[in-house]
Write an enzyme that holds these catalytic residues in place. Structure first.
Site, PDB file in Angstrom:
ATOM      1  N   GLN B 237       0.830  -1.208   0.000  1.00 47.41           N
ATOM      2  CA  GLN B 237       0.000   0.000   0.000  1.00 47.41           C
ATOM      3  C   GLN B 237       0.862   1.255   0.000  1.00 47.41           C
ATOM      4  OE1 GLN B 237      -2.834  -2.199   3.161  1.00 47.41           O
ATOM      5  NE2 GLN B 237      -3.452  -0.089   2.851  1.00 47.41           N
ATOM      6  N   ARG B 384      -8.711  -0.795   7.791  1.00 46.98           N
ATOM      7  CA  ARG B 384      -9.748   0.065   7.230  1.00 46.98           C
ATOM      8  C   ARG B 384     -10.124   1.195   8.182  1.00 46.98           C
ATOM      9  NH1 ARG B 384     -13.870  -1.791   2.736  1.00 46.98           N
ATOM     10  NH2 ARG B 384     -14.482   0.264   2.078  1.00 46.98           N
ATOM     11  N   CYS B 385      -9.111   1.828   8.740  1.00 49.01           N
ATOM     12  CA  CYS B 385      -9.377   2.995   9.560  1.00 49.01           C
ATOM     13  C   CYS B 385      -8.114   3.814   9.613  1.00 49.01           C
ATOM     14  CB  CYS B 385      -9.783   2.610  10.976  1.00 49.01           C
ATOM     15  SG  CYS B 385      -8.444   1.921  11.949  1.00 49.01           S
ATOM     16  N   GLU B 757     -13.215   4.621   5.005  1.00 52.30           N
ATOM     17  CA  GLU B 757     -13.068   3.942   6.283  1.00 52.30           C
ATOM     18  C   GLU B 757     -14.198   4.261   7.251  1.00 52.30           C
ATOM     19  OE1 GLU B 757      -9.082   5.235   6.977  1.00 52.30           O
ATOM     20  OE2 GLU B 757      -8.261   3.507   5.912  1.00 52.30           O
TER      21      GLU B 757
END
Lengths: 202, 803
Positions: B237, B384-385, B757
């Protein structure tokens, strides 16, 4: 993954005969499907192997068995087995087994087993939830074979007019199953589960 | 010129810019199976690597025997820590200031830890080689419970840190202690509590979960011994960060390291870190002079690469009798596993957890997070945050519910009484965050109206009054505020590199364009949405704008995609780069039209001479001119690069409502309705936003209702396959209802805040709020996740509600 097992199995043989078989580690190991003693390292220490087959996958546990304590007077033996397979699993078992006489019947006794089994690695990861049922089933198979072996020894010694002392007996023909077959394990588990399911309803 | 005169609206529509639900450009290749993932990459002479892993969670390595493995035909090498030692690569630095073993050095610290690697001609031979490597261990006592890890006589896990009383984030007071990090004002919070008439407290565990992207981690490393350069295709990522780290670790100049993130099958934080598998594949390629591929399997992914969460939290609220919150105190014990390998901005070992005052105007607050080592896999990534924001939101939302229950005030009403009011923005939180914008009251009312909240409460009351009701009804409500878009480089860096992001745009002579970015899409749809931003900014149809990411040899340096930073940071970089081009284009247009720049108006896709619609130059006209005959004194060409260092984070928010019906006989929780209202500021592509929200809600549903990573006392992970680990499919997933308000960010060039998110962060406490609400009438204030049928049934049984 830790499993504690406490089991009592009645055996239709005299306590002395069951004890004699229990003390013969090779013969006792032979009662466990897939297990064998491959080498004696010392008076109380052995090398052994257990083979388990689940479908196409075979796991071969190699390890040691040590007799930590043995009391003929109490007919009690304490053993520790440790092993690992190459696929990333390891297991250990502390087992205390005693033979208790049946006060009502001189030709019967009870095998008491108390074991703490610890399994690590893939076997614990995949089989965690089945551990208790599988262990119980394996012990069941073992006791059936143990009982059959003890009885055949008893019969043999009776045939030789009781003259032969229990210590000199040799193990009977090897058990029919030579490895733990995972498919049969699964089938037995399903049968057990169904039995419980319907047993509860009735 | 065309005879048909198009209205500005027509021309704007033809650009497909900001605000248009443009179809995803990525989908054509994905739905035809034409994606190009790491495992699709095949190179001539490529070898395959597989990893020998520890079956036990804690032990000393007595002996490793490679002989049998090396004897297998096709096995090229077996590497252990001993082989990496001369290269000083047996340990590597983590993003959190700790070190992590690349291959176990004398000790293993968690089950499935990497012990040796086998490189072979094909994947099957490599696997056979792994089985043939014999490793003998001496087992050591295992520490799984983080509270037990801090006992005075707890086993020493990290012998390599013996005697180190200072960690990367301050003093260490115990051999298994990593850091203690605090924020807010302790004495002010204590004073608020001392004076408050009402105090509530609640312990909660946010369980360890795994992001579990569909594609696992892997790489193909290819070192060219002739040219001395290294190309690595990798599931990352943050490819530029990988390049910097690889250069630092290997000593290869950064200019000779090329990192390529091709198509990535989901990341969710799992693909931020640098894993031993990557390092070993790269070393193997350098040693053997051939490309080496490593791709982990599912079990390895769940067991060893980057978990998330695992926060044991104690929250306290002080309030007035009418529910006005006066103070917040939080104590967290954070289980970081064997190495501190969290992926957080360097200065923040607990990420942005101090957003835990949420959407509420709280006078005084303090939080303390203590990190400890245990015999579990390292990680602690932002699943996902934005860094630890899920944990923070879960804590405050649960606490507000607990307070509401204590005071018998409705959970909507108590929120209304405590919200930061619209006119208070920009609002400085007690932890020092400066919230950019928000309008919580409007959003809450819209949500309550959408579901007819009073009617739901009436229905619930009727159900509770009926002892024969087969179901319990629970209503969950959450009003979260996130902090995303890390971040301002004065606060945020990774390994010393500021968390800016970048964009390079080139307009070609014929008016089409290419944009290259420092981020990397993993499903976010950057190729679609980034083009829309440029289309609106420069008046070029998005269809002729190519977006390229992930190749460090062509893309400008960027910190990558995680923490909802693509739109807040890279999206701003695009706008700023486009505006540089726009400024130059205006000069060229003025020259072409023979007027001064001040006499030009911009309209959709053209510069017009003010007051004369017939005299104009489109951006395409300008592009041609810039290459053909630029005005004197101007460089030819039309391109720009911008590195955007955000002045602040952005603060998206939302109101989520959930209705569950719990079967009193089986404990199954059926989600009857789930309504998600999100405010992410300016909406670039509503369709992609909706897709992102659906995805985030589904992952939130997974975490709240089923995902768990249970460890037994020996440190065996008892759920590392998809048989055990809950990954919802269309069968289990509830129907989602989405809605929105728009409160633009005042400091972002586009007003956008980031969204992907929010649904994950916001939905998880909503499910818990709903399930707990079903039990509220019997005095239950909290139930830990996951809310599986069995666990819910246990709660039913414990409270005499089971049928």
């Amino acid at each position: 993954m830790e499993v504690k097992l406490e089991k009592q199995y009645p055996l239709p043989v005299a306590p002395a005969q069951a004890w004699a078989l229990l003390c013969d580690l090779r013969a006792t190991a032979a009662c466990m499907p897939g297990a064998e003693i491959t080498e004696q390292l010392s008076e109380t220490s052995y090398k052994g192997a257990v083979k388990v087959k689940v479908g196409p996958a075979t796991a071969q546990f190699g390890g040691t068995v040590d007799v930590l304590e043995r009391s003929d007077a109490d007919r009690r033996v304490v053993m520790r087995g440790k092993g690992a397979d190459k696929g990333g699993s390891s297991a250990s078992m502390d087992l205390t087994a005693t033979i208790e006489a049946d006060p009502a019947n001189a030709n019967a006794c009870v095998l008491n087993g108390s074991a703490m089994v610890i399994v690590n690695g893939k076997f614990a990861q995949f089989g965690g939830r089945m551990m208790v049922s599988v262990s119980e089933m394996l012990l069941g198979q073992f006791v059936n074979q143990f009982s059959a072996t003890a009885q055949s020894i008893a019969a043999a010694s009776a045939a030789s007019d009781g003259a032969v002392a229990a210590e000199t007996v040799v193990a009977p023909p090897p058990p029919p199953v030579r490895e733990l077959d995972g498919l049969s394990i699964v089938w037995a588990l399903i049968k057990g589960w169904l039995a419980r399911l319907f047993g509860r309803k009735s | 010129m065309s005879a048909v005169i198009q209205t500005p609206e027509d021309r704007e529509a033809s650009l497909a810019g900001i605000g248009v639900s443009r179809l995803r450009k990525e989908d054509a290749r994905f739905i035809q199976g034409k994606g190009n993932y790491v495992d699709d990459i095949k190179m001539p002479g490529m070898l395959h690597m597989d990893i020998v892993r520890s079956p036990i969670a804690h032990g000393r390595i007595k002996r490793i025997n490679k002989e049998a493995a090396l004897a297998i035909p096709g096995v090229r090498a077996v590497l252990t820590a001993e082989d990496l030692k001369p290269l000083k690569l047996h340990w590597m630095p983590t993003l959190a200031g700790d070190v992590a073993a690349v291959l176990a050095d004398e000790k293993v610290h968690f089950q499935m830890q990497e012990v040796a690697v086998v490189i072979a001609d094909d994947r099957y031979i490599a696997a056979d080689g792994v089985e043939a490597v014999e490793v003998e261990y001496e087992e050591l006592p295992v520490v799984i419970d983080p509270y037990a890890a801090l006992a005075a006589d707890a086993p020493v896990l990290r012998e390599d840190l013996a005697g180190k009383t200072a960690g990367a984030h301050g003093p260490r007071d115990h051999h298994n202690h990593i850091f203690t990090w605090e924020a807010g004002d302790r004495s002010a919070a204590d004073a608020a509590f001392a004076a408050a008439p009402i105090k509530v407290e609640q312990h909660m565990h946010y369980p360890r979960v795994h992001p579990c992207p569909l594609e696992t981690c892997g790489c193909v490393a290819s070192f060219d011994p002739i040219r001395g350069d290294l190309t690595t295709y990798i599931t990352s990522q943050a490819p530029h960060v990988v390049r910097t780290v690889v250069s630092m670790l290997s000593g290869i100049p950064e200019s000779k390291v090329r990192i390529v993130s091709p198509d990535i099958g989901g990341g969710f934080g799992n693909k931020v870190g640098i894993y031993p598998g990557y390092v070993c594949a790269i070393v193997s390629s350098i040693v053997l002079g051939r490309p080496v591929k490593w791709v982990e399997d599912r079990i390895e992914n769940i067991s060893s690469t980057a978990f998330a969460r695992d926060y044991h939290m104690d929250g306290e609220l002080a309030a007035t009798e009418d529910g006005k919150i006066l103070g917040l105190r939080v104590n967290v014990l954070a289980d970081h596993g064997a190495f501190d390998a969290c992926a957080d901005p360097t200065k923040f070992p607990a990420g942005l957890f101090h957003i835990c005052s949420g959407s509420y105007d709280i006078g005084a607050a303090h939080c303390s997070v203590k990190g400890v080592y245990t015999n579990k896999a390292p990680g602690g990534v932002a699943y996902r945050c934005s860094f630890r924001v899920t944990e923070a939101v879960y804590l405050i939302e649960r606490m507000v519910d607990v307070l509401a229950q204590r005071l018998n005030i409705d959970k909507a009403e108590i929120r209304r009484r405590n919200f930061i009011r619209k006119e208070q923005f920009p609002y400085t939180s007690p932890f020092g965050f400066e919230y950019d914008s928000g309008d919580y009251h409007t959003a809450l009312q819209k949500a309550l109206d959408a579901l007819d909240y009073p009617a739901l409460r009436a229905e619930q009351a009727a159900k509770r009054a009926d002892p024969n009701s087969p179901t319990l009804m629970g209503i969950g409500l959450v009003s979260f505020t996130e902090v995303v878009g890390a971040g301002p480089s004065k606060m945020c860096d990774i390994l010393g590199v500021g968390m800016f992001d970048s964009c390079e745009i080139r307009i070609h002579p014929t008016g089409s364009a290419i944009a290259r970015m420092g981020t990397i899409t993993q499903g976010q749809g950057h190729q679609t949405t980034y083009a829309q931003i440029i289309a609106t900014e420069l008046g070029i149809p998005s269809e002729v704008i190519q977006v390229e990411e992930g190749d460090t040899s062509t893309a400008p340096y960027g910190l990558g995609t995680y923490g909802s930073r693509s739109t807040p940071v890279a999206g701003a970089a695009i706008a700023m780069a486009a505006r540089k081009i726009h400024a130059k284009a205006r000069k060229i247009a003025a020259h072409m039209l023979e007027v001064s720049e001040a006499d030009l108006d911009w309209e959709v896709d053209r510069f017009k001479v003010r007051g004369d619609d017939s005299r104009f130059k489109t951006m395409a006209d300008v592009a041609w001119q810039s290459y053909h005959q630029p005005p004197a004194g101007l460089e030819p060409g039309l391109e720009a690069v911008h590195y955007y260092d955000p002045p602040n984070f952005t603060y998206p928010f939302g109101i989520y409502l959930c209705v569950v019906d719990i079967d009193r006989a089986t404990g199954e929780s059926k989600v009857r309705r789930f309504y998600a209202l999100d405010d992410c500021g300016t909406r670039i592509n509503p369709m992609i936003i909706e897709g992102q929200i659906h995805g985030g809600l589904t992952e939130g549903f997974a975490v709240a209702m089923g995902q768990q990573m249970p460890f037994d006392a020996q440190g065996n992970l008892l759920g590392n396959t998809l048989m055990d680990y809950f990954l919802p499919t269309a069968v289990e997933t509830p129907k989602w209802e989405t809605d929105y308000t728009v409160t633009p960010s005042p400091h972002h060039p586009l007003g956008a805040k980031g969204v992907a998110e929010s649904p994950h962060v916001g939905s998880i406490p909503t499910f818990t709020s709903a399930v707990v609400d079903a039990f509220a009438h019997v005095g239950v204030t909290h139930l830990d996740m996951p809310h599986t049928s069995f666990r819910v049934w246990q709660a039913l049984r414990d409270h005499g509600l089971a049928l």
